[in-house]
Design a protein around this motif. Structure first.
Motif, PDB file in Angstrom:
ATOM      1  N   ASN A   1      47.591  42.481  43.936  1.00  0.00           N
ATOM      2  CA  ASN A   1      47.991  43.881  43.868  1.00  0.00           C
ATOM      3  C   ASN A   1      48.146  44.625  45.074  1.00  0.00           C
ATOM      4  OD1 ASN A   1      47.925  43.867  40.957  1.00  0.00           O
ATOM      5  ND2 ASN A   1      45.522  43.792  41.183  1.00  0.00           N
TER       6      ASN A   1
ATOM      7  N   THR B   1      49.304  48.437  47.004  1.00  0.00           N
ATOM      8  CA  THR B   1      50.096  49.756  46.990  1.00  0.00           C
ATOM      9  C   THR B   1      49.739  50.476  48.455  1.00  0.00           C
ATOM     10  OG1 THR B   1      49.698  51.859  45.675  1.00  0.00           O
ATOM     11  CG2 THR B   1      47.832  50.707  46.470  1.00  0.00           C
TER      12      THR B   1
ATOM     13  N   THR C   1      38.694  45.231  38.984  1.00  0.00           N
ATOM     14  CA  THR C   1      39.619  44.839  40.014  1.00  0.00           C
ATOM     15  C   THR C   1      39.352  45.178  41.493  1.00  0.00           C
ATOM     16  OG1 THR C   1      41.600  46.182  39.995  1.00  0.00           O
ATOM     17  CG2 THR C   1      41.508  44.385  38.469  1.00  0.00           C
TER      18      THR C   1
ATOM     19  N   ASP D   1      44.532  51.353  41.080  1.00  0.00           N
ATOM     20  CA  ASP D   1      45.515  51.265  40.174  1.00  0.00           C
ATOM     21  C   ASP D   1      45.538  52.692  39.449  1.00  0.00           C
ATOM     22  OD1 ASP D   1      43.966  51.413  37.447  1.00  0.00           O
ATOM     23  OD2 ASP D   1      43.185  49.795  38.338  1.00  0.00           O
TER      24      ASP D   1
END
Length: 245
Positions: free
Chosen positions: A139, A141, A188, A192
């Motif tokens: 992931n 971002t 995680t 998110d």
């Protein structure tokens, strides 16, 4: 559009949109309180909501592209604003626009978009910052340092051991993982959207909130944060005036 963020977005953006900025008393361009909207901003909210609920058709993609342009213009025209969308992703914004439009079915999309933009004011980034790239496993971002600091402060207020320095490092990942475990969110260590909404808006997806175990000791309550100055929306006025015009 039918995802676990939809109900969260109501509480985060849409549920406060009407109360934060009622359209009946808003100012507009000419002496009669009107100005011209271009493109898909003229679409009736009811049409947009129907298209979003159906999960198909070009209307949703066009509306989000139009909203991106509207946000860019707002960033340019509003004083004390570098970026209105400091951490909200497209899914959050899309769901917020759907829910706001659902409350304003007879208004054009532009009016609902203005209400959503108004509610972004307290979370805006006021001066230019370089976003920090954040990678956790598969992931990734990017978050502004000021948002990372806000994230760290929220974690600290929730009882996690974390340094508030605007640097997303191993300590912050560990604190996020512990917070996610405590709130029944998939652990995680990644910031998110569900985790950010839980931290910044105090909300959980309904299924996760229902499954969350009750702690034996009350969790520390977040400390009240100073409220930013109200967002001056004078340059960004609702389209077509108020209801009945």
């Amino acid at each position: 559009m039918r995802n676990k963020l939809s109900k969260l977005a109501i509480g985060l953006l849409a549920a406060t949109a009407i109360s934060a900025a009622g359209i009946s008393g808003a100012q507009a361009g000419d002496a009669e309180g009107r100005y011209a909207v271009k493109g898909i901003g003229l679409m009736p909210c009811q049409t947009f909501v129907q298209a979003a609920q159906a999960g198909q058709g070009p209307e949703v993609a066009l509306a989000m592209s139009w909203l991106s342009g509207y946000l860019t213009a707002a960033n340019m025209l509003l004083d004390g604003t570098y970026d209105l969308v400091s951490w909200q992703n497209e899914a959050i914004l899309a769901n917020a626009l759907v829910q706001t439009c659902a409350a304003l079915p007879d208004q054009p999309l532009a009016v609902a978009a203005t209400q959503v933009i108004r509610t972004l004011g307290p979370d805006r980034v006021a001066t230019a910052e370089q976003p920090e790239r954040i990678v956790v496993g598969d992931n990734q971002t990017a978050l502004y340092p000021s948002v990372v600091r806000k994230l760290q402060q929220a974690l600290k207020d929730a009882g996690q051991n974390v340094t508030v320095d605007g640097d997303f490092g191993p300590g912050t990942r560990t604190a996020i993982t512990a917070y996610q475990n405590a709130r029944g969110i998939e652990a995680t260590g990644f910031p998110d959207p569900v985790t950010l909404i839980s931290l910044f808006a105090g909300q959980l997806p309904p299924q996760q909130a229902a499954a969350q175990p009750r702690p034996q000791q009350p969790l520390p309550q977040p400390q009240p944060q100073p409220q930013p100055q109200p967002l001056d929306m004078e340059p960004v006025k609702p389209a077509l005036g108020g209801p009945g015009r």
